[in-house]
Motif scaffolding. Sequence first.
Motif, PDB file in Angstrom:
ATOM      1  N   GLU A  28       9.321   6.291   0.748  1.00 48.67           N
ATOM      2  CA  GLU A  28       9.724   6.545   2.194  1.00 48.67           C
ATOM      3  C   GLU A  28       8.825   7.452   2.827  1.00 48.67           C
ATOM      4  OE1 GLU A  28      11.086   9.609  -0.991  1.00 48.67           O
ATOM      5  OE2 GLU A  28      11.342   7.538  -0.807  1.00 48.67           O
ATOM      6  N   GLN A  29       7.587   7.983   2.524  1.00 44.03           N
ATOM      7  CA  GLN A  29       6.726   8.605   2.970  1.00 44.03           C
ATOM      8  C   GLN A  29       5.699   7.460   3.805  1.00 44.03           C
ATOM      9  OE1 GLN A  29       5.233  11.430  -0.039  1.00 44.03           O
ATOM     10  NE2 GLN A  29       6.048  13.122   1.517  1.00 44.03           N
ATOM     11  N   ILE A  30       5.704   6.448   3.540  1.00 43.18           N
ATOM     12  CA  ILE A  30       4.759   5.170   4.236  1.00 43.18           C
ATOM     13  C   ILE A  30       5.276   5.181   5.553  1.00 43.18           C
ATOM     14  CG2 ILE A  30       3.995   2.948   3.833  1.00 43.18           C
ATOM     15  CD1 ILE A  30       4.404   3.248   1.029  1.00 43.18           C
ATOM     16  N   GLU A  31       4.174   5.165   6.546  1.00 43.78           N
ATOM     17  CA  GLU A  31       4.703   5.264   7.836  1.00 43.78           C
ATOM     18  C   GLU A  31       4.181   4.003   8.281  1.00 43.78           C
ATOM     19  OE1 GLU A  31       3.117   8.547   9.780  1.00 43.78           O
ATOM     20  OE2 GLU A  31       4.403  10.133   8.504  1.00 43.78           O
ATOM     21  N   HIS A  32       3.104   3.433   7.921  1.00 40.25           N
ATOM     22  CA  HIS A  32       2.370   2.078   8.545  1.00 40.25           C
ATOM     23  C   HIS A  32       2.175   0.926   7.359  1.00 40.25           C
ATOM     24  CE1 HIS A  32       1.420   4.303  12.173  1.00 40.25           C
ATOM     25  NE2 HIS A  32       1.129   5.150  11.389  1.00 40.25           N
ATOM     26  N   VAL A  33       2.549  -0.117   7.727  1.00 43.07           N
ATOM     27  CA  VAL A  33       2.264  -1.463   7.021  1.00 43.07           C
ATOM     28  C   VAL A  33       1.596  -2.348   7.527  1.00 43.07           C
ATOM     29  CG1 VAL A  33       3.487  -3.568   5.654  1.00 43.07           C
ATOM     30  CG2 VAL A  33       4.219  -0.747   5.595  1.00 43.07           C
ATOM     31  N   CYS A  34       0.522  -3.020   7.011  1.00 47.55           N
ATOM     32  CA  CYS A  34      -0.367  -3.875   7.347  1.00 47.55           C
ATOM     33  C   CYS A  34      -0.134  -5.349   6.548  1.00 47.55           C
ATOM     34  CB  CYS A  34      -1.765  -3.665   7.893  1.00 47.55           C
ATOM     35  SG  CYS A  34      -2.725  -4.978   8.546  1.00 47.55           S
ATOM     36  N   GLN A  35       0.466  -6.227   6.983  1.00 44.40           N
ATOM     37  CA  GLN A  35       0.797  -7.492   5.846  1.00 44.40           C
ATOM     38  C   GLN A  35       1.001  -8.616   6.625  1.00 44.40           C
ATOM     39  OE1 GLN A  35       4.896  -6.144   5.014  1.00 44.40           O
ATOM     40  NE2 GLN A  35       5.738  -7.969   6.099  1.00 44.40           N
ATOM     41  N   ASP A  36       0.693  -9.484   5.782  1.00 48.19           N
ATOM     42  CA  ASP A  36       1.233 -11.045   6.306  1.00 48.19           C
ATOM     43  C   ASP A  36       2.810 -10.968   6.929  1.00 48.19           C
ATOM     44  OD1 ASP A  36       2.933 -13.458   5.815  1.00 48.19           O
ATOM     45  OD2 ASP A  36       0.780 -14.229   5.179  1.00 48.19           O
ATOM     46  N   MET A  37       3.003 -11.623   7.785  1.00 45.92           N
ATOM     47  CA  MET A  37       4.446 -11.507   8.499  1.00 45.92           C
ATOM     48  C   MET A  37       5.373 -12.501   8.045  1.00 45.92           C
ATOM     49  SD  MET A  37       4.407  -8.790  10.445  1.00 45.92           S
ATOM     50  CE  MET A  37       6.162  -9.353  11.599  1.00 45.92           C
ATOM     51  N   SER A  38       5.068 -13.104   6.806  1.00 47.62           N
ATOM     52  CA  SER A  38       6.156 -13.864   6.030  1.00 47.62           C
ATOM     53  C   SER A  38       7.405 -13.164   6.093  1.00 47.62           C
ATOM     54  CB  SER A  38       5.624 -14.381   4.753  1.00 47.62           C
ATOM     55  OG  SER A  38       5.645 -13.502   3.892  1.00 47.62           O
ATOM     56  N   ALA A  39       8.526 -13.911   5.920  1.00 50.12           N
ATOM     57  CA  ALA A  39       9.880 -13.352   5.784  1.00 50.12           C
ATOM     58  C   ALA A  39       9.901 -12.655   4.466  1.00 50.12           C
ATOM     59  CB  ALA A  39      10.818 -14.421   5.932  1.00 50.12           C
ATOM     60  N   ALA A  40       9.200 -13.220   3.231  1.00 50.56           N
ATOM     61  CA  ALA A  40       9.311 -12.681   2.023  1.00 50.56           C
ATOM     62  C   ALA A  40       8.774 -11.393   2.162  1.00 50.56           C
ATOM     63  CB  ALA A  40       8.633 -13.597   1.177  1.00 50.56           C
ATOM     64  N   PHE A  41       7.558 -11.086   2.554  1.00 48.37           N
ATOM     65  CA  PHE A  41       7.206  -9.587   2.582  1.00 48.37           C
ATOM     66  C   PHE A  41       8.101  -8.768   3.612  1.00 48.37           C
ATOM     67  CE2 PHE A  41       2.697 -11.670   1.495  1.00 48.37           C
ATOM     68  CZ  PHE A  41       2.903 -10.964   0.113  1.00 48.37           C
ATOM     69  N   ALA A  42       8.568  -9.416   4.788  1.00 49.43           N
ATOM     70  CA  ALA A  42       9.327  -8.546   5.377  1.00 49.43           C
ATOM     71  C   ALA A  42      10.677  -8.080   4.916  1.00 49.43           C
ATOM     72  CB  ALA A  42       9.591  -9.334   6.733  1.00 49.43           C
ATOM     73  N   LYS A  43      11.050  -8.811   4.016  1.00 45.30           N
ATOM     74  CA  LYS A  43      12.002  -8.496   3.143  1.00 45.30           C
ATOM     75  C   LYS A  43      11.589  -7.498   2.196  1.00 45.30           C
ATOM     76  CE  LYS A  43      15.609 -10.515  -0.328  1.00 45.30           C
ATOM     77  NZ  LYS A  43      15.958 -11.473  -1.066  1.00 45.30           N
ATOM     78  N   GLY A  44      10.767  -7.514   1.452  1.00 43.76           N
ATOM     79  CA  GLY A  44      10.187  -6.503   0.641  1.00 43.76           C
ATOM     80  C   GLY A  44       9.971  -5.381   1.181  1.00 43.76           C
ATOM     81  N   VAL A  45       9.498  -5.147   2.369  1.00 44.08           N
ATOM     82  CA  VAL A  45       9.215  -3.943   3.134  1.00 44.08           C
ATOM     83  C   VAL A  45      10.597  -3.342   3.621  1.00 44.08           C
ATOM     84  CG1 VAL A  45       8.360  -2.952   4.954  1.00 44.08           C
ATOM     85  CG2 VAL A  45       6.888  -4.471   3.817  1.00 44.08           C
ATOM     86  N   SER A  46      11.301  -3.992   3.801  1.00 45.72           N
ATOM     87  CA  SER A  46      12.716  -3.637   4.246  1.00 45.72           C
ATOM     88  C   SER A  46      13.433  -3.134   3.007  1.00 45.72           C
ATOM     89  CB  SER A  46      13.631  -4.775   4.922  1.00 45.72           C
ATOM     90  OG  SER A  46      15.049  -4.171   5.206  1.00 45.72           O
ATOM     91  N   LEU A  47      13.351  -3.834   1.973  1.00 40.33           N
ATOM     92  CA  LEU A  47      14.272  -3.307   0.744  1.00 40.33           C
ATOM     93  C   LEU A  47      13.402  -2.031   0.171  1.00 40.33           C
ATOM     94  CD1 LEU A  47      15.187  -6.677  -1.210  1.00 40.33           C
ATOM     95  CD2 LEU A  47      16.663  -5.054   0.151  1.00 40.33           C
ATOM     96  N   ALA A  48      12.294  -2.166  -0.108  1.00 42.80           N
ATOM     97  CA  ALA A  48      11.599  -1.053  -0.699  1.00 42.80           C
ATOM     98  C   ALA A  48      11.002   0.121  -0.025  1.00 42.80           C
ATOM     99  CB  ALA A  48      10.495  -1.914  -1.415  1.00 42.80           C
ATOM    100  N   LEU A  49      10.829  -0.093   1.090  1.00 44.80           N
ATOM    101  CA  LEU A  49      10.266   0.759   2.338  1.00 44.80           C
ATOM    102  C   LEU A  49      11.242   1.428   3.194  1.00 44.80           C
ATOM    103  CD1 LEU A  49       6.544  -0.474   2.186  1.00 44.80           C
ATOM    104  CD2 LEU A  49       7.835   1.237   0.424  1.00 44.80           C
ATOM    105  N   GLY A  50      12.204   0.495   3.502  1.00 43.36           N
ATOM    106  CA  GLY A  50      13.210   1.001   4.546  1.00 43.36           C
ATOM    107  C   GLY A  50      12.602   1.023   6.031  1.00 43.36           C
ATOM    108  N   MET A  51      11.984  -0.126   6.181  1.00 43.15           N
ATOM    109  CA  MET A  51      11.272  -0.108   7.497  1.00 43.15           C
ATOM    110  C   MET A  51      11.567  -1.515   8.061  1.00 43.15           C
ATOM    111  SD  MET A  51       7.227   0.882   6.299  1.00 43.15           S
ATOM    112  CE  MET A  51       6.647   1.698   7.660  1.00 43.15           C
ATOM    113  N   SER A  52      12.932  -2.008   8.095  1.00 47.40           N
ATOM    114  CA  SER A  52      13.383  -3.155   8.790  1.00 47.40           C
ATOM    115  C   SER A  52      13.372  -3.206  10.156  1.00 47.40           C
ATOM    116  CB  SER A  52      14.928  -3.464   8.233  1.00 47.40           C
ATOM    117  OG  SER A  52      15.614  -2.285   8.601  1.00 47.40           O
TER     118      SER A  52
END
Length: 76
Positions: A28-52
Amino acid sequence: LLFACEGKDHQTVVNFASDLQAHGGQPEQIEHVCQDMSAAFAKGVSLALGMSHIFSLLAQPALLRRRHHGGFEKDH
């Protein structure tokens, strides 16, 4: 490099968050994510990091542009 694993689905990000916690980090302390914009990674960031909210803000202009140019039908 903080973490590397096989995979291209949302579980990859979930695994990263688990590994981070195992080493004393807090996802939850992660403030920035640089990643592939695939739906799969977006889902993972939303689930694991709460950044939807970030993805919804980034996706909105693209959705409006596609709708304007007839890229797909509007939601019913």
